[in-house]
Motif scaffolding. Structure first.
Motif, mmCIF file in Angstrom:
data_model
loop_
_atom_site.group_PDB
_atom_site.id
_atom_site.type_symbol
_atom_site.label_atom_id
_atom_site.label_comp_id
_atom_site.label_asym_id
_atom_site.label_seq_id
_atom_site.Cartn_x
_atom_site.Cartn_y
_atom_site.Cartn_z
ATOM 1 N N CYS B 59 -8.054 9.733 7.927
ATOM 2 C CA CYS B 59 -7.050 9.355 7.064
ATOM 3 C C CYS B 59 -5.715 9.524 7.666
ATOM 4 N N CYS B 63 -4.412 12.978 3.592
ATOM 5 C CA CYS B 63 -4.204 13.172 1.933
ATOM 6 C C CYS B 63 -5.672 13.432 1.720
ATOM 7 N N CYS B 90 -1.646 8.974 -0.538
ATOM 8 C CA CYS B 90 -2.515 7.907 -0.175
ATOM 9 C C CYS B 90 -1.935 6.556 -0.445
ATOM 10 N N CYS B 93 -5.505 2.300 2.016
ATOM 11 C CA CYS B 93 -5.651 1.677 3.348
ATOM 12 C C CYS B 93 -7.187 1.317 3.365
ATOM 13 N N GLY B 94 -7.969 2.123 2.957
ATOM 14 C CA GLY B 94 -9.510 1.900 2.984
ATOM 15 C C GLY B 94 -10.050 2.638 4.274
ATOM 16 N N CYS B 96 -10.887 5.567 5.102
ATOM 17 C CA CYS B 96 -11.794 6.610 4.737
ATOM 18 C C CYS B 96 -12.885 6.023 4.252
HETATM 19 S S1 SF4 Z 1 -7.208 5.057 1.634
HETATM 20 FE FE1 SF4 Z 1 -8.272 6.908 2.401
HETATM 21 S S2 SF4 Z 1 -7.573 7.014 4.495
HETATM 22 FE FE2 SF4 Z 1 -6.135 5.442 3.536
HETATM 23 S S3 SF4 Z 1 -4.698 6.778 2.894
HETATM 24 FE FE3 SF4 Z 1 -5.809 6.587 1.115
HETATM 25 S S4 SF4 Z 1 -7.213 8.613 1.385
HETATM 26 FE FE4 SF4 Z 1 -6.158 8.278 3.352
#
Ligand code: SF4
Ligand code: SF4
Lengths: 570, 199
Positions: B59, B63, B90, B93-94, B96
């Protein structure tokens, strides 16, 4: 047509010993380390003999381990050939100083100012070396050097000096060290950024003059930047531009994030053009990694980037017309309604309406969903008819033409010399489009025209923009017909650590030529990412353009450039 | 001529006004139709998450924090650590989701998460988990886990004992067979009560 190796041999024969190191990456990319004393001569030679008339920017790099700094001058041509010469000049880290190119290229001004304030590299012969993006109190901290510890100097607390202003606010200032003063990298008597009052006192010569603020918060501007115009009656006598209100330090942040995480930051440079920004960064990294992108992924990228271009043009044009027409929100409303259809298409693929984070190293994140082509085939003809209607509407509107025609015209030669990008350059009649000049992905196989204007005025810029939408629609239609099935990501495993190397990759952003210069030192994070933004280039030309125009036209000129200060400030 | 043009232009808004247009202004009454690929609030499948914290590492905004949660699978996730996401940071962005090795983290179509305070939008596995075990299932699984652990321990013990005995046998080459067999038996009986204790 000139190719990179020819350019290199020409420099070598004209200036024996000037090229310290060189690498011909391909026919279109030349990397050369030039003796810092000869850089001016080499540049002169390149522009006179090889048509290198496009100074495309420069980047500073701090090589802390080698105890030296590097300035990389990016030179290209406006269509005479496709070679991009990356000329590096080295300077010791102790007393960094190089020759300024402002005498040769008008637009070197901002690029050099930025490098000076970020790295502390002095530019000999620069006319106005004072901060561009940073605030005054950060001067002397040289934040983009590799040994920068944070602000105020958190580890030692030595250098930051706390000052309480008369209003009771606390300010920090980082005074230069004696060594820096001696080395001359700090201009002690630099022109201080004047406050509004000081500027008034300085500039106003008679009772008929006054200074007007346009910005930083103003309905005209799509993001915060300050345009002070000195007016006499209805005429603008002089314009002052201050940028940096939305400087985020994205290039520095990306140095502290892993390669993959960097993609998300490129989104945030300009939210309406985030797919092009993704593409630019990923493309550069793919070049270093030597990755091959599967055909299907290439087509998906092209489709989405063109969709994103359409929506960016719509939002830009709608916003601008609302400002100049003064007819409330009618144009905005129509264009935003149409844009909604395009955004829905993009959302159905990427899952996000803005800031897509969609392009990945060696592919894309998702495949096209079921029924995407059908949906496109419904929306695109509609878009086409609407755009044609817009073009017709503007062409016949007498108020519109009074307001826009022959306003802020730039002749082709001037536009080239000033280094404008995108629609401003093309409206002046220079067919300079990265999709043709530096073709990437499947663009070479697609049929499309580079739209140009003739007069280079505000009306032409809008006309070019709208006709570009038609071209984009044409491109997408071709892609949908040809898109093959297959994988959307490369089979190759993408390593966490990118091998040492460097690449410069250019894409056609909705606003023009965008380039990213990425360096890897073999680690899991980029060593340096330099973003050469299109609006940064165009923005610089705003002040000279505004001299002598009517106040009302200032809006028509500034707005027609389709500005995005967020991308200029990064 | 000018008048005709102007009139023509006025016909345009009229034409538009008759069309039926839907944009997001219907929002509070009617939600927009979201595509299947929508990147909304995360959905966690607690029954398969292995607690590897890959998502937390990737991430960009840091977060994700790994927290304790009762209703996951103790077999796969030994320490019962599950992601908790701070939606204040958050950016959807995906990354994770892409990084999760067992594909138990997804992004769904839910997008509403307003809260009065900053801590209201820090959502733990309690909120994120769309699939979870009930308390009974968890106790069953725990028991199952213990049984498996015990079995494994026993198997290991037995294997160790066997090895030790074999080593002894090998060293006392000339010794009587009966002697060696008796020792082996003794080792096996010694291990048994311990097994019971572990279970
Ligand atoms: S989508 Fe996932 S990786 Fe992206 S900011 Fe949110 S928790 Fe972090
Ligand atoms: S959600 Fe996926 S990546 Fe995150 S801890 Fe669980 S298994 Fe690992």
């Amino acid at each position: 047509m000139t190719i990179a190796s020819e350019v290199l041999s020409s420099i070598q024969s004209a200036f024996p010993g000037a090229v310290l190191d060189s690498r011909v990456e391909s026919d279109r990319r030349l990397w050369a380390t030039i003796d810092s004393n000869k850089i001016l001569d080499v540049c002169k030679h390149l522009s006179s003999k090889h048509n290198f008339d496009h100074y495309s920017g420069s980047a500073g790099v701090d090589w802390i381990a080698r105890k030296e700094m590097e300035v990389v001058e990016i030179m290209a041509s406006h269509g005479a050939h496709q070679v991009v010469a990356m000329l590096k000049i080295k300077t010791p880290r102790e007393n960094p100083s190089v020759k300024s190119l402002t005498g040769l290229y008008w637009n070197a001004n901002w690029y050099e100012r930025e490098i000076w304030e970020m790295f502390g590299i002095n530019f000999e012969g620069h006319p106005e070396l004072y901060p561009l993006l940073l605030s005054d109190e950060l001067m002397g901290a040289w934040p983009w050097r590799k040994d920068y510890k944070g602000y105020p100097d958190l580890t030692t607390g030595e250098r930051a000096v706390e000052i309480t202003t008369p209003d009771g606010y606390t300010q920090y200032r980082i005074p230069p060290t004696p060594a820096e003063v001696e080395a001359g990298t700090v201009v002690l008597e630099r022109p201080k950024y004047p406050s509004f009052r000081e500027r008034e006192e300085l500039e106003i010569k008679s009772d008929s003059e006054m200074i007007m603020h346009l910005g930083p918060q103003h309905a005209m501007v799509p993001g915060p930047f300050l345009l002070d115009i000195l007016v006499e009656g209805e005429r603008v006598k002089k314009a002052f531009l201050d940028v940096g209100y939305i400087h985020k330090g994205i290039e520095k942040i990306m140095e502290n994030r892993t390669w993959l995480q960097g993609i998300t930051y490129t989104d945030r440079m300009c939210y309406v053009a985030s797919l092009s920004n993704n593409e630019c960064y990923c493309g550069a990294v793919e070049k270093i990694l030597g990755l091959e992108v599967p055909q299907r992924a290439q087509y998906i990228r092209v489709i989405l980037e063109e969709l994103s271009r359409i929506q960016s043009h719509l939002i830009g044009t709608g916003e601008f017309l609302t400002l100049v027409a003064g007819v409330g929100y009618a144009p905005w409303q129509y264009m935003i309604m149409d844009r909604e259809k395009i955004i829905s298409l993009i959302e159905s693929v990427t899952g996000a309406r803005l800031t897509h984070t969609f392009v990945r190293f060696g592919g894309v994140r998702n495949d096209l969903p079921e029924g995407f082509a059908e949906q496109c085939k419904k929306v695109l003809p509609y878009m086409k008819s609407r755009t044609e209607e817009f073009i017709e509407l503007f062409a016949q509107d007498p108020i519109y033409s009074l307001r826009m025609e022959n306003i802020g015209s730039i002749p082709a030669e001037t536009a080239k010399r000033m280094g404008c990008a995108g629609r401003v350059l093309r409206a002046a009649g220079v067919a300079y489009d990265m999709r043709k000049e530096d073709p990437i992905l499947v663009y070479p196989e697609l049929d499309f025209k580079v739209v140009t204007g003739t007069r280079g005025d505000s009306a032409d810029r809008i006309d070019v923009t709208l006709r570009e939408i038609l071209e984009s629609i044409h491109i997408i239609e071709q892609c949908l017909d040809r898109i093959p099935s297959g994988p959307i990501k490369t089979e190759a495993k993408i390593p966490k650590k990118v091998p040492a190397g460097e690449a410069y990759y250019r894409v056609e952003d909705p606003r023009g030529e965008m380039g990213m210069y990425v360096i890897s030192d073999g680690g899991d994070k980029p060593y340096r990412v330099k973003v050469r933004g299109p609006f940064y280039a165009t923005f610089q030309t705003l002040t000279p353009l505004l001299e002598g125009v009517y106040i009302a036209d200032a809006v028509a000129i500034a707005g027609s450039m389709d500005g995005c200060p967020s991308e200029a400030d990064r | 001529m000018l008048k005709i043009k102007l009139l023509k232009n006025f016909s345009w808004p009229l034409k538009i006004a008759t069309q039926e247009i839907e944009i997001t202004r219907l929002y509070p009454e009617k939600m927009m139709e979201l595509p299947a690929a929508e990147r909304g609030i995360h959905e966690l499948d607690a029954t398969t998450c292995i607690g590897c914290s890959s998502c937390a590492r990737v991430c960009p905004n840091n977060c994700i924090e790994m927290v304790h949660f009762k209703f996951g699978s103790p077999l796969k996730n030994k320490k019962m650590q599950f992601p908790q996401i701070d939606f204040g940071r958050c950016m959807f962005c995906g990354l994770c989701v892409d990084e999760c090795p067992v594909e138990c983290l997804k992004m769904g179509k839910k997008v509403i998460m307003a809260g009065w305070e900053r801590k209201d939008i820090i959502k733990g596995p309690e909120f994120l988990a769309t699939k979870r075990f009930s308390a009974k299932e968890v106790t069953d699984l725990e028991a199952e886990g213990k049984r498996i652990a015990a079995e494994k321990a026993a198997a290991k013990k037995a294997a160790d004992a066997k090895k030790a005995a074999e080593a002894k046998n090998a060293s006392k080459e000339g010794a009587a067979d009966a002697n060696g067999a008796a020792k082996k038996k003794a080792a096996a009986t010694e291990a048994k009560p311990k097994e019971g204790g572990a279970a």
